[in-house]
Design a protein around this motif. Structure first.
Motif, PDB file in Angstrom:
ATOM      1  N   ILE A   1      -9.083  -0.921   0.238  1.00  0.00           N
ATOM      2  CA  ILE A   1      -8.120  -0.060   0.933  1.00  0.00           C
ATOM      3  C   ILE A   1      -7.866   1.218   0.137  1.00  0.00           C
ATOM      4  O   ILE A   1      -7.937   2.329   0.672  1.00  0.00           O
TER       5      ILE A   1
ATOM      6  N   LEU B   1      -9.684   4.534   1.909  1.00  0.00           N
ATOM      7  CA  LEU B   1      -8.771   5.161   2.864  1.00  0.00           C
ATOM      8  C   LEU B   1      -7.884   6.194   2.170  1.00  0.00           C
ATOM      9  O   LEU B   1      -7.577   6.054   0.986  1.00  0.00           O
TER      10      LEU B   1
ATOM     11  N   GLU C   1      -2.690   6.008   4.724  1.00  0.00           N
ATOM     12  CA  GLU C   1      -3.072   4.855   5.547  1.00  0.00           C
ATOM     13  C   GLU C   1      -2.953   3.530   4.790  1.00  0.00           C
ATOM     14  O   GLU C   1      -3.139   2.473   5.385  1.00  0.00           O
ATOM     15  N   TRP C   2      -2.644   3.571   3.504  1.00  0.00           N
ATOM     16  CA  TRP C   2      -2.665   2.356   2.692  1.00  0.00           C
ATOM     17  C   TRP C   2      -1.720   1.280   3.220  1.00  0.00           C
ATOM     18  O   TRP C   2      -2.092   0.107   3.288  1.00  0.00           O
TER      19      TRP C   2
ATOM     20  N   GLU D   1      -2.819  -0.154   6.980  1.00  0.00           N
ATOM     21  CA  GLU D   1      -4.090  -0.856   7.180  1.00  0.00           C
ATOM     22  C   GLU D   1      -3.864  -2.351   7.420  1.00  0.00           C
ATOM     23  O   GLU D   1      -3.173  -3.026   6.656  1.00  0.00           O
ATOM     24  N   ARG D   2      -4.476  -2.895   8.508  1.00  0.00           N
ATOM     25  CA  ARG D   2      -4.260  -4.293   8.892  1.00  0.00           C
ATOM     26  C   ARG D   2      -5.561  -5.014   9.235  1.00  0.00           C
ATOM     27  O   ARG D   2      -5.530  -6.046   9.911  1.00  0.00           O
ATOM     28  N   THR D   3      -6.706  -4.502   8.828  1.00  0.00           N
ATOM     29  CA  THR D   3      -7.972  -5.173   9.149  1.00  0.00           C
ATOM     30  C   THR D   3      -7.972  -6.600   8.623  1.00  0.00           C
ATOM     31  O   THR D   3      -8.372  -7.540   9.313  1.00  0.00           O
TER      32      THR D   3
ATOM     33  N   THR E   1      -2.585  -7.734   3.801  1.00  0.00           N
ATOM     34  CA  THR E   1      -2.226  -6.322   3.758  1.00  0.00           C
ATOM     35  C   THR E   1      -1.620  -5.955   2.400  1.00  0.00           C
ATOM     36  O   THR E   1      -1.125  -6.815   1.667  1.00  0.00           O
TER      37      THR E   1
ATOM     38  N   VAL F   1     -13.714  -1.924   3.634  1.00  0.00           N
ATOM     39  CA  VAL F   1     -12.533  -2.567   4.212  1.00  0.00           C
ATOM     40  C   VAL F   1     -12.919  -3.681   5.181  1.00  0.00           C
ATOM     41  O   VAL F   1     -12.243  -4.721   5.249  1.00  0.00           O
TER      42      VAL F   1
END
Length: 501
Positions: free
Chosen positions: A40, A44, A48-49, A52-54, A58, A86
């Motif tokens: 992450i 990124l 966006e840190w 991010e939820r991929t 998290t 990611v």
């Protein structure tokens, strides 16, 4: 110097060899957590840190730890670029494993440095005892289990905490101590549990005159305020700029989680949960009301609220109030008697109160108590008497973190050797107290340590032989409840010693 052998450096070299041998050992989901954070922060932009939820893992540590992960990712780029993608979830190529394991060892040098400073700053008459304490922390089974097998960076973080505590020994470095603790808060917010002790100590020793608490040292207050502004501004400034502070705080403080973790941390709520389970069986005979919807809730601490079938439910506000009340007991003495040893004792008791009464406490948080208490364990035999059950309970409570057969021998053998060795050494080094010891606490410690052996054998071997895969939560419940009794007993003993010394 001959009196302080083996040296901390020698012990660090020897244990590093053991830690390298553990590279292929079991690793928890925390390994993937930190790999994902490397990805992450490297892949990124900063804005966006915290969105991010991929991955389900998290980013939920403060910004300085995110910056720390970004720094590590600059080296990871040359080892295996695939770990920094990611979408490459659960990627654990051997190069990734070895790299992340190596970073734990490398960053643990902060702990080695802090312990060396602790020994050097100790009075000449207590240097041997300080060296023994420092080596016991460096060789701690808790750090071996949590960092070098389970996987985390506690050695690095507790090194910063210890360095901050050591710097608080002198008036000339007190400001640096406070600012270093602020940095630590921006690395991992669990250390907020200890912040009240720092607030009172800095207020009493640095911000007001020693002769009169009504005389404010304006210059010192200005320096402290400026330093804190720079530290927290460096950490949170970019996210304030992007209007993301609410999002960041929601990641750091997820109060939607339940009172108890999936594996009960050995605290008051573990004992409360255990009593609720027992009452569930006798409730019909005693005519007690049972909440049928809550019968199976006691182990669902990771998701949703924990509900109790017989006993009243506990709210976050109740845990906060209890924590604050018990922390206040030690803070009053710290305000009235602001010595370095009283400060370390207050840090320890703040850790105790937060661990025993806090909301959704993890079992690994027991280090918040063990590490600072170790610095006082050899002050005299009264302190050592309160430390013994904590040393046993705190380490036994971590055993369920490593549930694979391959690691059973390592965790058990290493912990037993550490306990036997250091409790015997501590017993020889601790001076006789000028005040009478608590007879019941001494007998409790002996009985408590004795019970640990059959408990470990049952939970690790006999339960599976007797019941197979059935009732798998029972060994966890036994270990958690047993450990809770030891930690609560240790807390009561140390609170008595602290307030009466």
């Amino acid at each position: 110097m001959a009196d302080t052998y083996p040296t901390i450096a020698q012990c660090a070299l020897i244990t590093t060899a053991l830690k390298v041998l553990l590279f292929p050992a079991y690793k928890s989901t925390d390994f993937e957590v930190h790999r994902n954070w490397l990805a992450i922060t490297h892949s990124l932009p900063i804005r966006e840190w915290y969105y991010e939820r991929t991955s389900e893992w998290t980013l939920d540590y403060p910004p300085f730890f995110a910056y720390f992960e970004w720094l590590l990712s600059q080296f990871a780029h040359y080892v295996d670029q695939s770990m920094l993608e990611v979408n490459n979830l659960n990627y654990d190529d051997w190069r990734v494993v070895y790299f992340q394991r190596a970073t734990v060892i490398a960053t643990e040098l902060m702990l080695v440095y802090a312990l060396q400073k602790f020994v050097h700053s100790s009075p000449p008459t207590s240097k041997v005892a300080a060296n023994g304490v420092a080596i016991s922390i460096l060789l701690s089974p808790a750090l071996l289990i949590i960092d070098h097998i389970h996987f985390q960076y506690n050695g690095f973080l507790y090194g910063i905490l210890l360095m901050s505590i050591v710097l608080a020994r002198k008036q000339s470095t007190l400001l640096l101590s406070g600012l270093l603790f602020a940095v630590l808060l921006c690395l991992k917010h669990i250390y907020l549990y200890l912040a009240p002790a720092y607030f009172v100590y800095l207020l009493r020793v640095y911000c007001v005159s020693q002769k009169s608490i009504l005389r404010i040292r304006v210059g010192n207050c200005a320096k402290l305020a400026t330093g804190l502004f720079l530290v927290f501004g460096s950490a949170f400034g970019p996210f304030v700029y992007y209007g993301q502070l609410d999002q960041l705080l929601s990641r750091l403080f997820p109060f939607s989680r339940g009172l108890c973790h999936a594996y009960w941390a050995p605290n008051v709520w573990a004992m409360y949960s255990f009593v609720d389970k027992v009452l569930l069986f006798v409730a019909p005979r005693l005519g007690l009301a049972v909440d049928s919807a809550a019968v199976n809730s006691g182990t669902r601490g990771l998701v949703g609220d924990t509900a109790f079938a017989v006993l009243p439910n506990i709210s976050p506000s109740m845990t906060f109030t209890l924590t604050l009340c018990f922390q206040t007991l030690c803070l009053i003495k710290l305000f009235l008697k602001p010595t370095w040893e009283t400060f370390v004792g207050a840090i320890t008791l703040c850790g105790y109160a937060s661990f025993l009464f806090g909301w959704h406490v993890h079992e690994k948080a027991v280090l918040l108590v063990i590490i600072p208490f170790s610095l006082l364990a050899l002050k005299d035999r009264r302190y050592l008497g309160a430390f013994r059950p904590l040393a046993v309970a705190g380490h036994v409570s971590l055993f369920p973190l490593l549930f694979t057969a391959a690691e059973f021998v390592v965790k058990t053998t290493y912990t037993i050797i550490w306990l036997v060795l250091f409790l015997l050494v501590f017993d020889r080094l601790a001076p006789v107290s000028a005040q009478p010891r608590v007879f019941l606490l001494d007998r409790f410690s002996l009985l408590y340590i004795t019970v640990s052996v059959p408990l470990i054998i049952y939970c690790a071997v006999l339960h599976e032989l007797l019941f197979g895969a059935k009732y798998e939560f029972i060994p966890l419940m036994f270990i958690s409840s047993y450990s809770a009794v030891g930690i609560v007993g240790s807390w009561i003993g140390f609170l008595n010693v602290y307030l009466t010394s």
